[in-house]
Design a protein around this motif. Sequence first.
Motif, mmCIF file in Angstrom:
data_model
loop_
_atom_site.group_PDB
_atom_site.id
_atom_site.type_symbol
_atom_site.label_atom_id
_atom_site.label_comp_id
_atom_site.label_asym_id
_atom_site.label_seq_id
_atom_site.Cartn_x
_atom_site.Cartn_y
_atom_site.Cartn_z
ATOM 1 N N LYS A 150 0.837 -1.211 0.000
ATOM 2 C CA LYS A 150 0.000 0.000 0.000
ATOM 3 C C LYS A 150 0.869 1.257 0.000
ATOM 4 N N GLU A 151 1.846 1.313 0.897
ATOM 5 C CA GLU A 151 2.687 2.506 0.986
ATOM 6 C C GLU A 151 3.462 2.737 -0.303
ATOM 7 N N LEU A 152 3.987 1.653 -0.883
ATOM 8 C CA LEU A 152 4.797 1.817 -2.090
ATOM 9 C C LEU A 152 3.932 2.257 -3.276
ATOM 10 N N GLU A 196 1.185 3.970 -3.071
ATOM 11 C CA GLU A 196 0.822 5.375 -2.842
ATOM 12 C C GLU A 196 1.967 6.304 -3.257
ATOM 13 N N ASN A 197 3.187 5.902 -2.947
ATOM 14 C CA ASN A 197 4.337 6.722 -3.350
ATOM 15 C C ASN A 197 4.428 6.818 -4.870
ATOM 16 N N SER A 198 4.180 5.683 -5.553
ATOM 17 C CA SER A 198 4.261 5.700 -7.017
ATOM 18 C C SER A 198 3.186 6.608 -7.606
ATOM 19 N N SER A 242 8.783 14.939 0.664
ATOM 20 C CA SER A 242 8.839 16.061 -0.264
ATOM 21 C C SER A 242 7.449 16.673 -0.405
ATOM 22 N N LYS A 243 6.507 16.127 0.396
ATOM 23 C CA LYS A 243 5.116 16.474 0.130
ATOM 24 C C LYS A 243 4.576 17.551 1.060
ATOM 25 N N LEU A 244 5.449 18.029 1.937
ATOM 26 C CA LEU A 244 4.998 18.969 2.953
ATOM 27 C C LEU A 244 6.214 19.789 3.339
HETATM 28 MG MG MG Z 1 4.591 7.517 1.262
#
Ligand code: MG
Length: 567
Positions: A29-31, A33-35, A79-81
Amino acid sequence: MPKITILDDALINKIAAGEVVERPASVVKELIENSIDANADEIVIDIKDGGKSLIKVADNGNGMDKDDAKLCIERHATSKLSNVNELSSISTLGFRGEALSSIASVSDFSLITKTEQVIEGTIIRVEEGKTEIKDIGCSKGTVVEVKSLFSNIPARKKFLKSIQVEFNYIANIVTRYALINKDIFFKLVHNDKIIFSSQKTDSLFNNIVSIYGKEIASNLVKVFYESDYLKVYGYIGKPALTRNDKQMQSCYVNKRYVKNNIISNALYDAFHTLLFINRHPITVLNIEINPETIDVNVHPSKKIIKVFDEDRFYNDVFNAVRQSLYTNNLIPDAKLDDTNYKDNRKYPLQTDKQSVLAVEDSPVKKKQTEEKTSEKIGPFLLIGQISKTYILAENNKGLLIIDQHAAQERINYEKFMKQYEKEGIKTQKLVKPKVINLSAAESGVMEENINLLSKLGFGIDNYGNNSFILRTTPSIFGRVNIVLITDILTELSGISSKSIAKAKEERIIRFACRKSIKAGEEMTMPLMEKLIEELDNTEQPFTCPHGRPTAISISLPELERKFKRVV
Ligand code: MG
Ligand code: ADP
Protein backbone atom coordinates in the motif's frame (compact mmCIF):
# COMPACT_ATOMS: atom_id res chain seq x y z
CA MET A 1 13.08 3.98 38.56
CA PRO A 2 15.55 3.65 35.69
CA LYS A 3 16.80 6.86 34.12
CA ILE A 4 14.98 8.27 31.11
CA THR A 5 16.94 7.80 27.90
CA ILE A 6 16.34 8.93 24.36
CA LEU A 7 15.72 6.01 22.00
CA ASP A 8 18.15 5.63 19.14
CA ASP A 9 16.93 6.09 15.57
CA ALA A 10 17.01 2.42 14.66
CA LEU A 11 14.72 1.59 17.53
CA ILE A 12 12.39 4.53 16.83
CA ASN A 13 12.07 3.32 13.25
CA LYS A 14 11.26 -0.17 14.37
CA ILE A 15 8.53 1.14 16.65
CA ALA A 16 7.10 3.30 13.87
CA ALA A 17 7.27 0.30 11.58
CA GLY A 18 5.02 -1.54 13.98
CA GLU A 19 2.34 1.04 13.25
CA VAL A 20 2.87 1.58 9.54
CA VAL A 21 3.90 -1.92 8.49
CA GLU A 22 1.55 -4.46 9.88
CA ARG A 23 1.95 -7.05 7.14
CA PRO A 24 3.23 -7.36 3.55
CA ALA A 25 0.06 -5.72 2.21
CA SER A 26 0.82 -2.55 4.19
CA VAL A 27 4.20 -2.30 2.46
CA VAL A 28 2.51 -2.71 -0.90
CA LYS A 29 0.00 0.00 0.00
CA GLU A 30 2.69 2.51 0.99
CA LEU A 31 4.80 1.82 -2.09
CA ILE A 32 1.84 2.10 -4.47
CA GLU A 33 0.82 5.37 -2.84
CA ASN A 34 4.34 6.72 -3.35
CA SER A 35 4.26 5.70 -7.02
CA ILE A 36 0.91 7.41 -7.53
CA ASP A 37 2.20 10.55 -5.80
CA ALA A 38 5.20 10.47 -8.15
CA ASN A 39 2.76 10.70 -11.11
CA ALA A 40 3.54 7.24 -12.40
CA ASP A 41 1.17 5.82 -15.00
CA GLU A 42 2.63 2.33 -14.86
CA ILE A 43 3.03 0.40 -11.63
CA VAL A 44 4.18 -3.21 -11.58
CA ILE A 45 3.94 -5.14 -8.35
CA ASP A 46 5.94 -8.34 -8.17
CA ILE A 47 5.38 -10.55 -5.15
CA LYS A 48 7.01 -13.77 -3.95
CA ASP A 49 5.48 -15.99 -1.29
CA GLY A 50 2.70 -13.66 -0.27
CA GLY A 51 5.24 -10.88 0.20
CA LYS A 52 7.14 -12.79 2.84
CA SER A 53 10.25 -13.16 0.71
CA LEU A 54 9.87 -10.39 -1.88
CA ILE A 55 7.82 -7.28 -2.52
CA LYS A 56 8.92 -5.33 -5.55
CA VAL A 57 7.16 -2.23 -6.80
CA ALA A 58 8.40 -0.59 -9.97
CA ASP A 59 7.02 2.65 -11.37
CA ASN A 60 7.73 5.04 -14.22
CA GLY A 61 7.10 8.13 -12.11
CA ASN A 62 9.22 11.25 -11.52
CA GLY A 63 11.97 9.42 -9.63
CA MET A 64 14.42 11.11 -7.27
CA ASP A 65 17.79 12.71 -7.72
CA LYS A 66 20.73 11.48 -5.70
CA ASP A 67 20.25 13.89 -2.77
CA ASP A 68 16.57 13.09 -2.43
CA ALA A 69 17.26 9.40 -2.72
CA LYS A 70 19.67 9.67 0.22
CA LEU A 71 17.06 11.54 2.24
CA CYS A 72 13.99 9.51 1.46
CA ILE A 73 14.86 6.68 3.81
CA GLU A 74 15.41 9.05 6.72
CA ARG A 75 12.60 9.28 9.23
CA HIS A 76 10.19 12.19 8.62
CA ALA A 77 11.73 12.83 5.23
CA THR A 78 9.01 13.92 2.83
CA SER A 79 8.84 16.06 -0.26
CA LYS A 80 5.12 16.47 0.13
CA LEU A 81 5.00 18.97 2.95
CA SER A 82 7.26 21.85 3.81
CA ASN A 83 5.48 23.54 6.69
CA VAL A 84 2.91 22.71 9.28
CA ASN A 85 0.17 24.83 7.68
CA GLU A 86 0.15 22.62 4.63
CA LEU A 87 -0.88 19.65 6.70
CA SER A 88 -4.51 20.62 6.46
CA SER A 89 -4.57 21.02 2.71
CA ILE A 90 -2.64 17.91 1.84
CA SER A 91 -3.71 16.46 -1.49
CA THR A 92 -1.08 13.77 -1.96
CA LEU A 93 -1.42 10.27 -0.51
CA GLY A 94 1.75 10.53 1.57
CA PHE A 95 3.10 13.33 3.79
CA ARG A 96 4.23 11.69 7.05
CA GLY A 97 7.59 10.75 5.61
CA GLU A 98 7.88 7.57 7.62
CA ALA A 99 6.92 4.77 5.28
CA LEU A 100 10.26 4.16 3.58
CA SER A 101 12.32 4.55 6.77
CA SER A 102 9.98 2.17 8.59
CA ILE A 103 10.00 -0.42 5.83
CA ALA A 104 13.78 -0.23 5.48
CA SER A 105 14.21 -0.82 9.20
CA VAL A 106 12.38 -4.17 9.11
CA SER A 107 13.62 -5.70 5.86
CA ASP A 108 16.47 -6.03 3.40
CA PHE A 109 15.66 -2.92 1.45
CA SER A 110 16.82 -1.51 -1.86
CA LEU A 111 15.67 1.42 -3.97
CA ILE A 112 16.74 2.29 -7.50
CA THR A 113 15.62 5.64 -8.84
CA LYS A 114 16.25 8.13 -11.60
CA THR A 115 14.72 11.40 -12.73
CA GLU A 116 14.19 12.46 -16.32
CA GLN A 117 16.91 15.12 -16.15
CA VAL A 118 19.93 13.00 -15.19
CA ILE A 119 21.76 10.27 -17.06
CA GLU A 120 22.68 8.05 -14.20
CA GLY A 121 20.40 6.82 -11.46
CA THR A 122 21.02 5.95 -7.82
CA ILE A 123 20.79 2.70 -5.92
CA ILE A 124 20.44 2.61 -2.16
CA ARG A 125 20.67 -0.55 -0.10
CA VAL A 126 19.79 -0.83 3.57
CA GLU A 127 20.67 -4.16 5.11
CA GLU A 128 21.10 -4.89 8.80
CA GLY A 129 21.14 -1.16 9.55
CA LYS A 130 23.94 -0.43 7.07
CA THR A 131 23.24 1.93 4.17
CA GLU A 132 25.11 1.79 0.89
CA ILE A 133 24.65 4.26 -1.97
CA LYS A 134 25.95 3.89 -5.53
CA ASP A 135 25.33 5.15 -9.06
CA ILE A 136 23.55 2.82 -11.42
CA GLY A 137 22.29 2.84 -14.97
CA CYS A 138 18.49 2.63 -15.05
CA SER A 139 15.43 4.19 -16.64
CA LYS A 140 13.28 7.00 -15.27
CA GLY A 141 11.21 6.03 -12.27
CA THR A 142 11.66 4.10 -9.07
CA VAL A 143 11.98 0.44 -8.16
CA VAL A 144 11.73 -0.56 -4.51
CA GLU A 145 12.61 -4.08 -3.40
CA VAL A 146 11.71 -5.33 0.04
CA LYS A 147 13.13 -8.72 0.93
CA SER A 148 12.83 -10.90 4.05
CA LEU A 149 10.26 -8.69 5.70
CA PHE A 150 10.33 -8.86 9.53
CA SER A 151 13.35 -11.18 9.56
CA ASN A 152 14.72 -9.01 12.39
CA ILE A 153 11.39 -9.05 14.29
CA PRO A 154 10.58 -12.74 14.79
CA ALA A 155 7.43 -11.97 16.81
CA ARG A 156 5.94 -10.06 13.86
CA LYS A 157 6.99 -12.70 11.41
CA LYS A 158 5.31 -15.41 13.40
CA PHE A 159 2.10 -13.43 13.43
CA LEU A 160 1.84 -13.47 9.62
CA LYS A 161 -0.76 -15.75 8.10
CA SER A 162 -0.33 -18.27 5.29
CA ILE A 163 1.12 -17.24 1.94
CA GLN A 164 -2.31 -17.37 0.32
CA VAL A 165 -3.96 -15.24 3.00
CA GLU A 166 -1.17 -12.65 2.95
CA PHE A 167 -1.37 -12.57 -0.81
CA ASN A 168 -5.13 -12.06 -0.64
CA TYR A 169 -4.55 -8.93 1.42
CA ILE A 170 -2.09 -7.71 -1.18
CA ALA A 171 -4.38 -8.51 -4.10
CA ASN A 172 -7.17 -6.63 -2.33
CA ILE A 173 -5.20 -3.48 -1.81
CA VAL A 174 -3.78 -3.49 -5.35
CA THR A 175 -7.27 -4.07 -6.72
CA ARG A 176 -8.58 -1.12 -4.74
CA TYR A 177 -5.98 1.27 -6.05
CA ALA A 178 -6.30 -0.11 -9.58
CA LEU A 179 -10.08 0.35 -9.51
CA ILE A 180 -10.04 4.06 -8.80
CA ASN A 181 -6.97 4.97 -10.87
CA LYS A 182 -8.20 4.47 -14.41
CA ASP A 183 -5.24 6.44 -15.79
CA ILE A 184 -2.67 4.04 -14.38
CA PHE A 185 -1.63 0.68 -15.75
CA PHE A 186 -1.29 -1.80 -12.88
CA LYS A 187 0.16 -5.28 -13.05
CA LEU A 188 0.25 -7.70 -10.16
CA VAL A 189 2.49 -10.79 -10.33
CA HIS A 190 2.66 -13.52 -7.71
CA ASN A 191 5.38 -16.18 -7.84
CA ASP A 192 6.01 -15.34 -11.51
CA LYS A 193 2.36 -15.66 -12.45
CA ILE A 194 0.44 -12.62 -13.70
CA ILE A 195 -2.56 -12.31 -11.41
CA PHE A 196 -4.07 -9.33 -13.10
CA SER A 197 -3.31 -6.27 -15.09
CA SER A 198 -5.49 -3.27 -15.66
CA GLN A 199 -4.93 -1.17 -18.74
CA LYS A 200 -5.19 2.58 -18.80
CA THR A 201 -8.70 3.53 -19.84
CA ASP A 202 -10.60 6.74 -20.35
CA SER A 203 -13.59 5.82 -18.20
CA LEU A 204 -14.00 4.57 -14.68
CA PHE A 205 -16.62 2.12 -15.90
CA ASN A 206 -14.28 0.49 -18.42
CA ASN A 207 -11.67 0.31 -15.73
CA ILE A 208 -14.07 -1.58 -13.47
CA VAL A 209 -14.96 -3.91 -16.37
CA SER A 210 -11.30 -4.75 -16.85
CA ILE A 211 -10.89 -5.61 -13.17
CA TYR A 212 -14.20 -7.13 -12.07
CA GLY A 213 -15.35 -8.45 -15.43
CA LYS A 214 -18.43 -7.73 -17.55
CA GLU A 215 -20.87 -9.66 -15.45
CA ILE A 216 -20.42 -7.59 -12.33
CA ALA A 217 -20.03 -4.36 -14.25
CA SER A 218 -23.35 -4.89 -16.02
CA ASN A 219 -25.05 -4.91 -12.64
CA LEU A 220 -23.66 -1.59 -11.50
CA VAL A 221 -25.40 1.76 -11.54
CA LYS A 222 -23.71 5.10 -11.75
CA VAL A 223 -23.48 7.55 -8.90
CA PHE A 224 -22.92 11.20 -9.57
CA TYR A 225 -23.78 13.84 -7.03
CA GLU A 226 -22.55 17.31 -6.38
CA SER A 227 -23.21 19.76 -3.57
CA ASP A 228 -21.30 22.86 -2.58
CA TYR A 229 -19.56 20.75 0.06
CA LEU A 230 -18.50 17.64 -1.83
CA LYS A 231 -18.81 15.56 -4.96
CA VAL A 232 -19.52 11.83 -4.99
CA TYR A 233 -18.94 9.73 -8.09
CA GLY A 234 -18.50 6.12 -8.98
CA TYR A 235 -20.62 2.97 -9.16
CA ILE A 236 -22.72 0.89 -6.81
CA GLY A 237 -24.01 -2.64 -7.30
CA LYS A 238 -27.73 -3.20 -7.80
CA PRO A 239 -29.36 -4.73 -4.74
CA ALA A 240 -29.51 -8.06 -6.60
CA LEU A 241 -25.73 -8.14 -6.72
CA THR A 242 -24.70 -8.10 -3.11
CA ARG A 243 -21.89 -10.03 -1.44
CA ASN A 244 -21.50 -11.66 1.90
CA ASP A 245 -18.46 -9.60 2.82
CA LYS A 246 -17.07 -6.17 2.12
CA GLN A 247 -14.16 -7.17 -0.11
CA MET A 248 -15.77 -5.56 -3.11
CA GLN A 249 -16.68 -2.44 -1.24
CA SER A 250 -14.24 0.32 -1.99
CA CYS A 251 -14.73 3.87 -0.83
CA TYR A 252 -12.22 6.61 -1.36
CA VAL A 253 -11.86 10.15 -0.19
CA ASN A 254 -9.89 12.21 -2.69
CA LYS A 255 -8.87 8.88 -4.23
CA ARG A 256 -7.38 7.67 -0.96
CA TYR A 257 -8.83 4.27 -0.04
CA VAL A 258 -10.42 4.74 3.37
CA LYS A 259 -12.45 2.94 5.95
CA ASN A 260 -14.94 5.35 7.38
CA ASN A 261 -18.04 4.66 9.42
CA ILE A 262 -19.97 7.67 8.24
CA ILE A 263 -19.64 6.64 4.60
CA SER A 264 -20.55 3.12 5.55
CA ASN A 265 -23.61 4.18 7.58
CA ALA A 266 -24.80 6.47 4.83
CA LEU A 267 -24.39 3.70 2.28
CA TYR A 268 -26.25 1.03 4.26
CA ASP A 269 -28.96 3.48 5.29
CA ALA A 270 -29.51 4.48 1.68
CA PHE A 271 -29.85 0.84 0.63
CA HIS A 272 -31.84 0.08 3.77
CA THR A 273 -34.53 -2.54 3.08
CA LEU A 274 -33.07 -3.36 -0.31
CA LEU A 275 -30.40 -5.42 1.42
CA PHE A 276 -30.88 -8.72 3.13
CA ILE A 277 -29.28 -9.13 6.50
CA ASN A 278 -25.51 -9.66 6.27
CA ARG A 279 -25.40 -8.75 2.60
CA HIS A 280 -23.12 -6.00 1.38
CA PRO A 281 -23.39 -3.84 -1.70
CA ILE A 282 -20.51 -3.58 -4.16
CA THR A 283 -19.14 -0.05 -4.43
CA VAL A 284 -16.44 1.92 -6.15
CA LEU A 285 -17.17 5.36 -4.77
CA ASN A 286 -14.93 8.36 -4.61
CA ILE A 287 -15.73 11.41 -2.54
CA GLU A 288 -14.04 14.58 -3.63
CA ILE A 289 -13.87 17.12 -0.86
CA ASN A 290 -11.80 20.12 0.15
CA PRO A 291 -8.85 18.55 2.05
CA GLU A 292 -9.11 21.26 4.70
CA THR A 293 -12.48 19.90 5.84
CA ILE A 294 -11.03 16.51 6.80
CA ASP A 295 -8.07 15.19 8.77
CA VAL A 296 -6.16 12.38 7.12
CA ASN A 297 -3.51 12.34 9.79
CA VAL A 298 -5.31 10.52 12.57
CA HIS A 299 -3.71 7.13 11.93
CA PRO A 300 -0.19 6.13 10.83
CA SER A 301 -1.50 4.00 7.98
CA LYS A 302 -3.76 6.92 6.88
CA LYS A 303 -6.59 4.50 6.14
CA ILE A 304 -8.83 6.17 8.67
CA ILE A 305 -9.84 9.78 8.23
CA LYS A 306 -11.66 12.26 10.40
CA VAL A 307 -14.40 14.42 8.93
CA PHE A 308 -15.12 17.72 10.68
CA ASP A 309 -18.76 18.19 9.65
CA GLU A 310 -20.03 14.67 10.11
CA ASP A 311 -23.76 15.43 9.63
CA ARG A 312 -23.29 17.19 6.38
CA PHE A 313 -20.95 14.49 5.14
CA TYR A 314 -23.43 11.75 6.06
CA ASN A 315 -26.35 13.55 4.40
CA ASP A 316 -24.54 14.18 1.15
CA VAL A 317 -23.24 10.61 0.83
CA PHE A 318 -26.68 9.23 1.75
CA ASN A 319 -28.37 11.46 -0.84
CA ALA A 320 -25.84 10.51 -3.49
CA VAL A 321 -26.51 6.79 -3.11
CA ARG A 322 -30.25 7.21 -2.61
CA GLN A 323 -30.59 9.40 -5.68
CA SER A 324 -28.80 6.86 -7.82
CA LEU A 325 -31.01 4.01 -6.57
CA TYR A 326 -34.12 6.11 -7.28
CA THR A 327 -33.16 7.25 -10.73
CA ASN A 328 -32.45 3.65 -11.64
CA ASN A 329 -35.84 2.50 -10.36
CA LEU A 330 -34.30 0.21 -7.81
CA ILE A 331 -36.45 1.25 -4.88
CA PRO A 332 -39.77 -0.56 -4.97
CA ASP A 333 -42.95 1.06 -3.73
CA ALA A 334 -43.13 0.15 -0.07
CA LYS A 335 -46.97 0.31 0.11
CA LEU A 336 -48.58 -3.04 0.83
CA ASP A 337 -51.04 -3.92 -1.86
CA ASP A 338 -54.07 -5.05 0.10
CA THR A 339 -56.00 -6.73 -2.66
CA ASN A 340 -53.04 -8.73 -3.76
CA TYR A 341 -52.34 -9.82 -0.26
CA LYS A 342 -55.84 -11.18 0.28
CA ASP A 343 -56.05 -12.84 -3.12
CA ASN A 344 -52.93 -14.80 -2.49
CA ARG A 345 -54.14 -16.17 0.77
CA LYS A 346 -56.78 -18.55 -0.44
CA TYR A 347 -57.24 -20.14 2.94
CA PRO A 348 -58.82 -18.12 5.71
CA LEU A 349 -56.74 -17.76 8.80
CA GLN A 350 -58.29 -20.10 11.32
CA THR A 351 -58.15 -18.80 14.81
CA ASP A 352 -60.58 -21.06 16.55
CA LYS A 353 -59.05 -24.42 17.24
CA GLN A 354 -62.30 -26.36 17.31
CA SER A 355 -63.55 -25.11 14.00
CA VAL A 356 -60.26 -26.09 12.39
CA LEU A 357 -60.26 -29.61 13.75
CA ALA A 358 -63.91 -30.15 12.87
CA VAL A 359 -63.40 -29.58 9.17
CA GLU A 360 -62.15 -33.00 8.13
CA ASP A 361 -63.01 -32.59 4.48
CA SER A 362 -61.69 -29.08 4.17
CA PRO A 363 -59.00 -28.38 1.61
CA VAL A 364 -56.68 -28.13 4.53
CA LYS A 365 -55.26 -31.62 4.67
CA LYS A 366 -54.39 -33.40 7.86
CA LYS A 367 -51.17 -35.32 7.92
CA GLN A 368 -50.68 -38.46 9.94
CA THR A 369 -47.26 -39.78 10.88
CA GLU A 370 -46.41 -42.81 12.90
CA GLU A 371 -43.79 -41.55 15.26
CA LYS A 372 -44.83 -39.05 17.85
CA THR A 373 -41.62 -38.25 19.65
CA SER A 374 -41.38 -34.89 21.28
CA GLU A 375 -38.94 -33.75 18.55
CA LYS A 376 -41.39 -34.41 15.77
CA ILE A 377 -44.06 -32.18 14.33
CA GLY A 378 -46.53 -35.02 13.86
CA PRO A 379 -49.97 -34.59 12.34
CA PHE A 380 -50.49 -30.97 11.43
CA LEU A 381 -52.97 -28.64 9.94
CA LEU A 382 -51.73 -25.92 7.67
CA ILE A 383 -52.98 -22.41 8.32
CA GLY A 384 -51.04 -20.26 5.86
CA GLN A 385 -48.00 -18.12 5.23
CA ILE A 386 -47.12 -14.72 6.57
CA SER A 387 -44.68 -12.20 5.23
CA LYS A 388 -43.49 -14.71 2.59
CA THR A 389 -41.24 -16.02 5.30
CA TYR A 390 -43.13 -17.94 7.97
CA ILE A 391 -45.54 -20.82 7.66
CA LEU A 392 -48.24 -21.18 10.28
CA ALA A 393 -49.60 -24.57 11.19
CA GLU A 394 -51.24 -26.26 14.10
CA ASN A 395 -50.28 -29.57 15.63
CA ASN A 396 -51.39 -31.42 18.72
CA LYS A 397 -49.30 -29.19 20.95
CA GLY A 398 -50.49 -25.85 19.71
CA LEU A 399 -49.38 -23.27 17.20
CA LEU A 400 -46.33 -23.88 15.01
CA ILE A 401 -44.43 -21.09 13.33
CA ILE A 402 -41.97 -22.40 10.78
CA ASP A 403 -39.21 -20.35 9.24
CA GLN A 404 -39.47 -21.60 5.67
CA HIS A 405 -35.84 -20.91 4.76
CA ALA A 406 -34.39 -22.48 7.84
CA ALA A 407 -36.63 -25.47 7.15
CA GLN A 408 -35.53 -25.77 3.52
CA GLU A 409 -31.96 -25.48 4.69
CA ARG A 410 -32.35 -28.38 7.11
CA ILE A 411 -34.02 -30.52 4.44
CA ASN A 412 -31.38 -29.76 1.81
CA TYR A 413 -28.60 -30.34 4.31
CA GLU A 414 -29.79 -33.80 5.28
CA LYS A 415 -30.43 -34.76 1.65
CA PHE A 416 -26.98 -33.56 0.70
CA MET A 417 -25.23 -35.35 3.55
CA LYS A 418 -27.08 -38.58 2.80
CA GLN A 419 -26.07 -38.47 -0.85
CA TYR A 420 -22.55 -37.47 0.03
CA GLU A 421 -22.00 -40.23 2.53
CA LYS A 422 -23.92 -43.04 0.86
CA GLU A 423 -24.49 -42.54 -2.84
CA GLY A 424 -22.20 -39.73 -3.94
CA ILE A 425 -23.41 -36.32 -4.99
CA LYS A 426 -25.84 -36.32 -7.89
CA THR A 427 -24.93 -33.52 -10.23
CA GLN A 428 -26.74 -31.77 -13.04
CA LYS A 429 -24.94 -30.58 -16.11
CA LEU A 430 -25.63 -26.98 -16.98
CA VAL A 431 -27.00 -26.66 -20.50
CA LYS A 432 -24.94 -23.54 -20.88
CA PRO A 433 -21.82 -23.58 -18.70
CA LYS A 434 -21.48 -20.36 -16.76
CA VAL A 435 -18.39 -18.18 -16.79
CA ILE A 436 -17.28 -16.98 -13.39
CA ASN A 437 -15.00 -13.96 -13.43
CA LEU A 438 -13.21 -13.54 -10.16
CA SER A 439 -11.06 -10.97 -8.49
CA ALA A 440 -7.41 -11.85 -8.13
CA ALA A 441 -7.84 -12.72 -4.47
CA GLU A 442 -10.89 -14.91 -5.06
CA SER A 443 -9.13 -16.62 -7.89
CA GLY A 444 -6.37 -17.78 -5.56
CA VAL A 445 -8.92 -19.22 -3.15
CA MET A 446 -10.70 -20.91 -6.05
CA GLU A 447 -7.53 -22.58 -7.29
CA GLU A 448 -6.75 -23.84 -3.85
CA ASN A 449 -10.19 -25.39 -3.43
CA ILE A 450 -11.22 -26.37 -6.94
CA ASN A 451 -10.86 -30.11 -6.30
CA LEU A 452 -12.79 -29.98 -3.09
CA LEU A 453 -15.61 -28.11 -4.82
CA SER A 454 -15.78 -30.65 -7.60
CA LYS A 455 -16.00 -33.43 -5.04
CA LEU A 456 -19.04 -31.64 -3.70
CA GLY A 457 -20.71 -31.47 -7.10
CA PHE A 458 -19.55 -28.09 -8.33
CA GLY A 459 -17.61 -29.02 -11.48
CA ILE A 460 -15.40 -26.07 -12.27
CA ASP A 461 -12.62 -25.64 -14.85
CA ASN A 462 -9.87 -23.08 -14.67
CA TYR A 463 -10.01 -20.97 -17.78
CA GLY A 464 -7.00 -18.82 -16.90
CA ASN A 465 -6.89 -15.08 -16.31
CA ASN A 466 -9.05 -15.32 -13.18
CA SER A 467 -11.92 -16.82 -15.20
CA PHE A 468 -13.49 -20.16 -14.41
CA ILE A 469 -16.25 -22.20 -15.97
CA LEU A 470 -18.99 -23.81 -13.94
CA ARG A 471 -20.18 -26.98 -15.65
CA THR A 472 -22.09 -28.98 -13.05
CA THR A 473 -23.90 -28.26 -9.79
CA PRO A 474 -25.42 -30.54 -7.16
CA SER A 475 -28.93 -31.49 -8.34
CA ILE A 476 -30.63 -30.94 -5.02
CA PHE A 477 -29.98 -27.22 -5.22
CA GLY A 478 -32.02 -26.73 -8.37
CA ARG A 479 -30.85 -23.67 -10.22
CA VAL A 480 -27.58 -22.33 -8.91
CA ASN A 481 -26.72 -18.69 -9.04
CA ILE A 482 -23.07 -17.73 -9.60
CA VAL A 483 -23.30 -15.61 -6.50
CA LEU A 484 -23.45 -18.88 -4.56
CA ILE A 485 -20.00 -19.80 -5.86
CA THR A 486 -18.43 -16.45 -5.03
CA ASP A 487 -20.08 -16.55 -1.62
CA ILE A 488 -18.57 -19.97 -0.99
CA LEU A 489 -15.17 -18.57 -1.94
CA THR A 490 -15.53 -15.72 0.52
CA GLU A 491 -16.53 -18.22 3.17
CA LEU A 492 -13.45 -20.30 2.31
CA SER A 493 -11.08 -17.34 2.31
CA GLY A 494 -11.84 -16.92 6.00
CA ILE A 495 -10.66 -20.47 6.69
CA SER A 496 -6.98 -21.06 7.14
CA SER A 497 -5.58 -23.11 4.29
CA LYS A 498 -4.24 -25.54 6.86
CA SER A 499 -7.73 -26.51 7.98
CA ILE A 500 -8.32 -30.13 7.28
CA ALA A 501 -10.34 -30.83 4.18
CA LYS A 502 -13.10 -32.40 6.29
CA ALA A 503 -13.72 -29.18 8.19
CA LYS A 504 -13.80 -27.22 4.96
CA GLU A 505 -16.20 -29.68 3.37
CA GLU A 506 -18.52 -29.44 6.30
CA ARG A 507 -18.51 -25.67 6.12
CA ILE A 508 -19.08 -25.54 2.36
CA ILE A 509 -21.99 -27.93 2.61
CA ARG A 510 -23.71 -26.08 5.41
CA PHE A 511 -23.09 -22.82 3.69
CA ALA A 512 -24.22 -23.98 0.27
CA CYS A 513 -27.42 -25.37 1.74
CA ARG A 514 -28.18 -22.07 3.33
CA LYS A 515 -27.37 -20.03 0.28
CA SER A 516 -29.20 -22.25 -2.18
CA ILE A 517 -32.48 -21.00 -0.81
CA LYS A 518 -34.31 -18.05 -2.24
CA ALA A 519 -35.52 -15.49 0.24
CA GLY A 520 -39.00 -14.02 0.22
CA GLU A 521 -40.56 -16.77 -1.88
CA GLU A 522 -44.29 -17.02 -1.96
CA MET A 523 -45.43 -20.61 -1.50
CA THR A 524 -48.59 -22.39 -2.48
CA MET A 525 -50.45 -24.44 0.13
CA PRO A 526 -49.42 -27.82 -1.35
CA LEU A 527 -45.79 -26.70 -1.45
CA MET A 528 -45.96 -25.63 2.17
CA GLU A 529 -47.48 -28.96 3.17
CA LYS A 530 -44.76 -30.81 1.32
CA LEU A 531 -42.15 -28.69 3.07
CA ILE A 532 -43.52 -29.44 6.53
CA GLU A 533 -43.72 -33.16 5.71
CA GLU A 534 -40.16 -33.20 4.46
CA LEU A 535 -39.01 -31.25 7.48
CA ASP A 536 -40.70 -33.70 9.79
CA ASN A 537 -38.87 -36.55 8.05
CA THR A 538 -35.47 -35.06 8.79
CA GLU A 539 -33.52 -36.17 11.79
CA GLN A 540 -33.64 -32.82 13.48
CA PRO A 541 -36.73 -30.94 12.31
CA PHE A 542 -36.37 -28.20 14.88
CA THR A 543 -32.93 -26.80 14.08
CA CYS A 544 -31.33 -25.66 10.86
CA PRO A 545 -27.74 -26.84 10.19
CA HIS A 546 -26.47 -23.52 11.52
CA GLY A 547 -28.08 -24.11 14.86
CA ARG A 548 -30.89 -21.61 14.45
CA PRO A 549 -34.43 -22.84 15.10
CA THR A 550 -36.45 -23.93 12.08
CA ALA A 551 -39.73 -23.83 13.94
CA ILE A 552 -41.07 -22.52 17.18
CA SER A 553 -44.13 -23.83 18.82
CA ILE A 554 -46.49 -21.98 21.10
CA SER A 555 -48.40 -24.41 23.25
CA LEU A 556 -52.09 -24.08 24.00
CA PRO A 557 -51.52 -23.47 27.71
CA GLU A 558 -49.12 -20.70 26.75
CA LEU A 559 -51.71 -19.11 24.49
CA GLU A 560 -54.27 -19.39 27.23
CA ARG A 561 -51.94 -17.71 29.65
CA LYS A 562 -51.29 -14.92 27.20
CA PHE A 563 -55.02 -14.31 26.75
CA LYS A 564 -55.47 -14.51 30.49
CA ARG A 565 -57.93 -17.37 30.13
CA VAL A 566 -56.30 -19.23 32.97
CA VAL A 567 -57.93 -18.53 36.28
MG1 MG B 1 4.59 7.52 1.26
P1 ADP C 1 5.74 10.23 2.35
O1 ADP C 1 5.15 9.48 1.21
O2 ADP C 1 4.83 10.35 3.50
O3 ADP C 1 6.35 11.55 1.94
P2 ADP C 1 7.67 8.08 2.35
O4 ADP C 1 8.58 7.56 3.39
O5 ADP C 1 6.66 7.15 1.80
O6 ADP C 1 6.96 9.36 2.92
O7 ADP C 1 8.53 8.65 1.17
C1 ADP C 1 9.50 9.64 1.42
C2 ADP C 1 9.77 10.49 0.19
O8 ADP C 1 10.45 9.72 -0.79
C3 ADP C 1 8.52 11.00 -0.51
O9 ADP C 1 8.05 12.20 0.04
C4 ADP C 1 9.01 11.18 -1.94
O10 ADP C 1 9.62 12.42 -2.10
C5 ADP C 1 10.07 10.12 -2.08
N1 ADP C 1 9.56 8.91 -2.79
C6 ADP C 1 9.16 7.76 -2.21
N2 ADP C 1 8.77 6.88 -3.14
C7 ADP C 1 8.92 7.47 -4.33
C8 ADP C 1 8.68 7.06 -5.69
N3 ADP C 1 8.19 5.87 -5.98
N4 ADP C 1 8.96 7.94 -6.66
C9 ADP C 1 9.48 9.17 -6.39
N5 ADP C 1 9.71 9.60 -5.14
C10 ADP C 1 9.45 8.77 -4.12
